[in-house]
Structures are given as C-alpha cells and as structure tokens.
Design a protein around this motif. Structure first.
Motif, PDB file in Angstrom:
ATOM      1  N   LEU A   1       2.936   5.680  -3.581  1.00 10.00           N
ATOM      2  CA  LEU A   1       4.135   5.986  -4.193  1.00 10.00           C
ATOM      3  C   LEU A   1       5.000   6.622  -3.254  1.00 10.00           C
ATOM      4  O   LEU A   1       5.561   7.535  -3.583  1.00 10.00           O
ATOM      5  CB  LEU A   1       3.890   6.761  -5.307  1.00 10.00           C
ATOM      6  N   ILE A   2       5.231   6.111  -2.151  1.00  8.69           N
ATOM      7  CA  ILE A   2       6.271   6.578  -1.217  1.00  8.69           C
ATOM      8  C   ILE A   2       7.047   5.598  -1.101  1.00  8.69           C
ATOM      9  O   ILE A   2       7.010   4.567  -1.055  1.00  8.69           O
ATOM     10  CB  ILE A   2       5.608   6.748   0.372  1.00  8.69           C
ATOM     11  N   ASP A   3       8.607   6.091  -0.988  1.00 10.75           N
ATOM     12  CA  ASP A   3       9.788   5.387  -1.091  1.00 10.75           C
ATOM     13  C   ASP A   3       9.962   4.186  -0.027  1.00 10.75           C
ATOM     14  O   ASP A   3       9.493   4.511   0.955  1.00 10.75           O
ATOM     15  CB  ASP A   3      10.998   6.072  -0.815  1.00 10.75           C
ATOM     16  N   TRP A   4      10.035   2.989  -0.478  1.00 13.73           N
ATOM     17  CA  TRP A   4       9.934   2.164   0.410  1.00 13.73           C
ATOM     18  C   TRP A   4      10.935   2.137   1.513  1.00 13.73           C
ATOM     19  O   TRP A   4      10.637   1.706   2.731  1.00 13.73           O
ATOM     20  CB  TRP A   4      10.311   0.624  -0.311  1.00 13.73           C
TER      21      TRP A   4
ATOM     22  N   PHE B   1       0.963  -1.300  -0.123  1.00 11.92           N
ATOM     23  CA  PHE B   1       0.147   0.004   0.080  1.00 11.92           C
ATOM     24  C   PHE B   1       0.931   1.305  -0.078  1.00 11.92           C
ATOM     25  O   PHE B   1       0.623   2.189  -0.623  1.00 11.92           O
ATOM     26  CB  PHE B   1      -0.794  -0.108   1.056  1.00 11.92           C
ATOM     27  N   LEU B   2       1.890   1.249   0.808  1.00 12.21           N
ATOM     28  CA  LEU B   2       2.796   2.531   0.921  1.00 12.21           C
ATOM     29  C   LEU B   2       3.599   2.821  -0.491  1.00 12.21           C
ATOM     30  O   LEU B   2       3.518   3.921  -0.939  1.00 12.21           O
ATOM     31  CB  LEU B   2       3.926   2.166   2.073  1.00 12.21           C
ATOM     32  N   THR B   3       4.130   1.592  -0.835  1.00 12.71           N
ATOM     33  CA  THR B   3       4.929   1.727  -2.117  1.00 12.71           C
ATOM     34  C   THR B   3       4.101   2.067  -3.466  1.00 12.71           C
ATOM     35  O   THR B   3       4.538   2.715  -4.313  1.00 12.71           O
ATOM     36  CB  THR B   3       5.825   0.541  -2.314  1.00 12.71           C
ATOM     37  N   LYS B   4       3.023   1.304  -3.549  1.00 14.34           N
ATOM     38  CA  LYS B   4       2.174   1.072  -4.691  1.00 14.34           C
ATOM     39  C   LYS B   4       0.973   2.052  -4.799  1.00 14.34           C
ATOM     40  O   LYS B   4       0.814   3.222  -5.715  1.00 14.34           O
ATOM     41  CB  LYS B   4       1.686  -0.177  -5.087  1.00 14.34           C
ATOM     42  N   HIS B   5       0.233   2.337  -3.730  1.00 14.26           N
ATOM     43  CA  HIS B   5      -0.822   2.967  -3.584  1.00 14.26           C
ATOM     44  C   HIS B   5      -0.554   4.327  -3.473  1.00 14.26           C
ATOM     45  O   HIS B   5      -1.050   5.613  -3.915  1.00 14.26           O
ATOM     46  CB  HIS B   5      -1.938   2.701  -2.421  1.00 14.26           C
TER      47      HIS B   5
ATOM     48  N   ASN C   1      14.062  -7.539   7.082  1.00 12.13           N
ATOM     49  CA  ASN C   1      13.139  -6.160   6.971  1.00 12.13           C
ATOM     50  C   ASN C   1      13.581  -5.626   5.724  1.00 12.13           C
ATOM     51  O   ASN C   1      12.790  -5.063   4.829  1.00 12.13           O
ATOM     52  CB  ASN C   1      13.635  -5.084   8.167  1.00 12.13           C
ATOM     53  N   ASN C   2      14.569  -5.372   5.189  1.00 14.47           N
ATOM     54  CA  ASN C   2      15.182  -4.839   4.126  1.00 14.47           C
ATOM     55  C   ASN C   2      14.714  -5.637   2.751  1.00 14.47           C
ATOM     56  O   ASN C   2      14.172  -5.496   1.839  1.00 14.47           O
ATOM     57  CB  ASN C   2      16.631  -4.714   3.842  1.00 14.47           C
ATOM     58  N   GLY C   3      14.825  -7.117   3.239  1.00 14.67           N
ATOM     59  CA  GLY C   3      14.399  -7.722   2.077  1.00 14.67           C
ATOM     60  C   GLY C   3      12.953  -7.954   1.787  1.00 14.67           C
ATOM     61  O   GLY C   3      12.408  -7.830   0.848  1.00 14.67           O
ATOM     62  N   GLY C   4      12.250  -7.881   2.912  1.00 19.97           N
ATOM     63  CA  GLY C   4      10.716  -7.804   2.682  1.00 19.97           C
ATOM     64  C   GLY C   4      10.177  -6.379   2.273  1.00 19.97           C
ATOM     65  O   GLY C   4       9.372  -6.626   1.192  1.00 19.97           O
ATOM     66  N   TRP C   5      10.790  -5.186   2.568  1.00 19.94           N
ATOM     67  CA  TRP C   5      10.415  -4.156   1.926  1.00 19.94           C
ATOM     68  C   TRP C   5      10.631  -4.006   0.288  1.00 19.94           C
ATOM     69  O   TRP C   5       9.996  -3.515  -0.382  1.00 19.94           O
ATOM     70  CB  TRP C   5      11.065  -2.840   2.492  1.00 19.94           C
ATOM     71  N   GLN C   6      12.048  -4.513   0.088  1.00 19.64           N
ATOM     72  CA  GLN C   6      12.455  -4.624  -1.395  1.00 19.64           C
ATOM     73  C   GLN C   6      11.648  -5.422  -2.141  1.00 19.64           C
ATOM     74  O   GLN C   6      11.329  -5.143  -3.292  1.00 19.64           O
ATOM     75  CB  GLN C   6      13.915  -4.760  -1.387  1.00 19.64           C
ATOM     76  N   TRP C   7      11.018  -6.620  -1.384  1.00 22.52           N
ATOM     77  CA  TRP C   7      10.068  -7.465  -2.381  1.00 22.52           C
ATOM     78  C   TRP C   7       8.935  -6.763  -2.536  1.00 22.52           C
ATOM     79  O   TRP C   7       8.429  -6.937  -3.662  1.00 22.52           O
ATOM     80  CB  TRP C   7       9.796  -8.756  -1.299  1.00 22.52           C
ATOM     81  N   ALA C   8       8.341  -6.049  -1.778  1.00 26.20           N
ATOM     82  CA  ALA C   8       7.304  -5.565  -1.754  1.00 26.20           C
ATOM     83  C   ALA C   8       7.236  -4.458  -2.876  1.00 26.20           C
ATOM     84  O   ALA C   8       6.096  -4.224  -3.619  1.00 26.20           O
ATOM     85  CB  ALA C   8       6.420  -4.986  -0.534  1.00 26.20           C
ATOM     86  N   ALA C   9       8.247  -3.620  -2.870  1.00 28.24           N
ATOM     87  CA  ALA C   9       8.316  -2.451  -3.802  1.00 28.24           C
ATOM     88  C   ALA C   9       8.828  -2.948  -5.261  1.00 28.24           C
ATOM     89  O   ALA C   9       8.626  -2.260  -5.959  1.00 28.24           O
ATOM     90  CB  ALA C   9       9.529  -1.600  -3.166  1.00 28.24           C
TER      91      ALA C   9
END
Length: 436
Positions: free
Chosen positions: A341-344, A335-339, A363-371
């Motif tokens: 468009l806020i930097d992961w 939601f943060l990164t796609k809806h 944490n880094n892996g999860g956020w980069q996965w989502a973004a």
C-alpha cells in the motif's frame, strides 16, 4: 558572410536512416547541420552521475558522428540549455528553418514552444514531424471525435487504419549530399558534463526475426534471455525506426505488434490527458486511497529485500542493469501498490530513475494500470500472488536463482508481509476509498 543553412535538431530519434524530420530537412536542398543538445534542463536533475542513459545517448551520438565524418560532414553537439544553444547557432549561421521530430512529453512540449517562439522572432521556421509513433495524438479516434480510453477498441481501430503508407521508410540516403560540409566538431565528453561511464554493454539494436516470431510463446518467461527483443531503450531514444519494427511485427507476430500499439495508446492518452504527466490519477476517485507509504518497506522493495524472490529478482535486475522483464514489472508494481500500500507514484519515480527504456507515457500508464487507477486498468481487486506468478512463469526458478541466489538460505529475509493478509488489507483500503 554567414553560411545559409537548415538545422536538423535530434532528440529522441538518434539515427541517420528512416528519420522523418531528417528526410524533410535534407530534401529542402539547403545545407543541413545536424545538431544534438545534451540538455541541462534534464541532466541537471539527474542525481546519479553514472546514469547509463546518458552514456547510451553519448555512444549513439558518437556513432552518428563517425558516419557523418565519412560524408565530410559533422554533427554539432552542445551541452547547455536549448534556448542558449539556439542563440549561439543563429548568431553563427543564417538559419532558414529548424527541423525536428515531435516530442509529446510535458517538458518537451514546453521546450519546443519556447524555441518556436524564439526562432519566429528571428524569422526562422520551426518544422516538426511525426517519427516516434505510428499514429499520434488525434489519428486514431472514436467516431464522435473523442479519444479512446480502453485499449481493445483503440487497437482494433489502429489496425484497421494501418497500411503500407504509415510504415514506409523515409529514404534519407537519397539526399545525404545535402549535409553541411565541414571538418569534425568535438563532442563533449561524459566527464566534461559531470557524468561517468560505467562501461557495461547495452542491448543490441539488431532486429531479430527469430525472437519476434516466437514472442507470443516466450514473452512471459523472465528466465529466457531471448524471450523478448530488448529493444525498449532503442525505441526510447530512436536508435531504431519504429516503422521498421512495425513492418516486421505485422508480417510475423501480431502479439508483438500489439505491444507497439500499447506504446501509441499511452502516448495518445498522455496527449489528451496531460495532467497524467504531472502526477494525477486517471480515475480521480483513486486519489482518496489512504496509502501507508512506509519508507522502510519502500527501501526494502527498492533494494530487492522483500522476502519474495520473484519481486526481489526483478528489483535487483533493474538496479544492476537498468532493465526489468515486463511480466516482472507487473508483479513488482502490484506488490508495491497492493501488498505494501505504497503510492504508485513512488514506484513510478523509482522506475523513472532506473529504467534504461524509461518513457513517461508508458511508465505512467503501466504504474496506473497496476494500481488500478489508470485507463483500462486492472481492477483494484486483482492482486498478483507472487508465488503463483513464480510457479507459472519461472517454474524452474532460473530467473530467481540468477538474481536471488541466496533465496533458500537462512540469510534471506522473511517475507515483509504475508500474501493473504496483504491482499485482504488492500481490498479493504481500496473499497473504503472507492465506496465512501
């Protein structure tokens, strides 16, 4: 005359059983002094002086100290900078070696190199061991000697290599007569370090077979309080042995074992691509995305006021407890990164400040996965629909009602953005960056 001793330096391995470095220290048969440092290089950067992770560590250290006192020994607990602490220790004792378990994060690597150099100048050995993972940096590699960057083949190789040897417990108790005999040392209080206890309970470290055995069926439903093991904070600080958990998972639930493999995978990725720990995207072309970075919308996301109940429930759970269900972590990150468009990296930093089980690699892996910018990430055009995620995983709205009881009231905010509009906008922005 100074006592001739070895030092066991605890960090993210806060237990006195099945501990690799502790086993080797005690087996050396010199008296062993357990040491823990509340590291000011870390603590001074924490703005929140009620940070429950510090309280968790403190309670774990107190528990260890109580056990050691039963053996007429004691842990020496310091509040300061590691280099200064080791100057103190080496002036008080004749130290032959310092034993510790390896840390793979950028700060940990720099700190350990500094201490190793400091000790070597005094003729003191610095001995490190693998403890917080099953397989570390170079143990599971491709046939050509390069690291895996896709999870599935890594997972297959990981499982093929696994055997009882890698899961064997270290029999620490056989050698516990070698703890240095001394009267109890005082432990710095939270208050003396500038922190304050908030007196909320932490997840139990009990390994429940009944939860792990059903994990594949229950793990995606955030309204089910016993759907996941809640052991994340114990993995993070080593209050349970990862080998012990992996032995249980291997025997009763392959899906749960897969989650442990993800931990190793992300640690391995961070080891081979250390730039990720400094904020770089794994896929460099994603650095060209034109993030909107609306600070007002980011605050609404942080506060759980987006008008999307499943997103708001997750953020409120995080803010209140330091925990967020893994399925919901994916939803709020998407939601943060796609809806929005806020930097992961903004979301990554917020999770780093709030999560009890915060681990840089995962944490880094999860956020980069989502973004979409990480190794083996979700494709950029995959945008979670919060409403469909709710229907699928919280159909009875148990989770939403618990954390967003007012979601059907007039007082609840309208959606911050419409899903279809946000999805279309995200696809256009991503496509423009990736196909200039």
């Amino acid at each position: 005359m100074k006592a001739h001793v070895n030092i066991m330096w605890f960090r993210r391995d806060l237990r006195l059983e099945d501990n690799a470095a502790l086993y080797h220290a005690l087996k050396s048969q010199l008296p062993v002094i357990p040491v823990f440092i509340f590291d000011r290089a870390i603590l001074d950067k924490l703005d929140d002086k009620t940070d429950r992770r510090v309280e968790f560590i403190h309670s774990a250290v107190v528990e260890m100290q109580q056990y050691l006192q039963g053996l007429n020994s004691s842990m020496e607990v310091y509040y300061g900078f590691p280099k200064e602490v080791f100057e103190t220790i080496t002036s008080r004792y004749e130290v032959e070696a310092v034993f510790t378990n390896r840390d793979y994060e950028p700060y940990g690597l720099e700190r350990d190199q500094e201490i190793k150099t400091q000790l070597s100048e005094k003729g003191i050995a610095f001995k490190t061991y693998k403890d917080q993972v099953i397989f570390e940096c170079n143990e599971v590699m491709k046939d050509n000697g390069t690291p895996y960057t896709v999870f599935t083949p890594y997972s297959k190789r990981w499982k093929a290599k696994l055997n009882d040897f890698y899961l064997s417990a270290y029999p620490v108790k056989k050698y516990q007569q070698y703890y240095y005999q001394t009267s109890p040392n005082p432990i710095p209080t939270l208050e003396s370090m500038g922190f304050k206890a908030v007196s909320k309970s932490f997840p139990a470290k009990q390994l429940r077979d009944d939860i792990i055995s059903k994990y594949h069926d229950t793990r995606d439903f955030p309204g089910n309080d016993t759907g996941t093991s809640r052991l994340g904070v114990h993995f993070r600080f080593g209050t349970v042995s990862i080998r012990k958990v992996a032995r249980v998972a291997r025997s009763i639930n392959d899906t749960y074992l897969g989650e442990l493999i993800w931990r190793d995978f992300y640690q391995m990725i961070l080891c081979h691509f250390p730039q990720l720990g400094k904020g770089a995207a794994f896929k460099p072309q994603y650095e060209h995305i034109q993030w909107r970075n609306n600070e007002e919308e980011f605050k609404k996301w942080c506060d759980g006021q987006t008008g999307y109940p499943i997103v708001d429930a997750g953020m409120r759970e995080l803010n209140a407890t330091g925990f967020m269900h893994n399925r919901v972590r994916m939803v709020v990150a998407s939601f943060l990164t796609k809806h929005l468009l806020i930097d992961w990296r903004w979301g990554e930093a917020y999770f780093a400040a709030k999560l009890l089980d915060y681990d840089l690699a995962s944490n880094n892996g999860g956020w980069q996965w989502a973004a979409g910018c990480g190794c083996d990430a979700a494709p950029y055009f995959r945008v979670f629909n919060p409403s469909l995620q709710t229907q699928k995983f919280d159909k009875a709205l148990e989770y939403v009602r618990k954390w967003v009881p007012e979601f059907e009231e007039f007082t609840y905010p309208r959606p911050i953005v419409q899903h279809e509009f946000a999805r279309k906008r995200a696809l256009e922005v991503y496509a423009k960056a990736l196909n200039p």
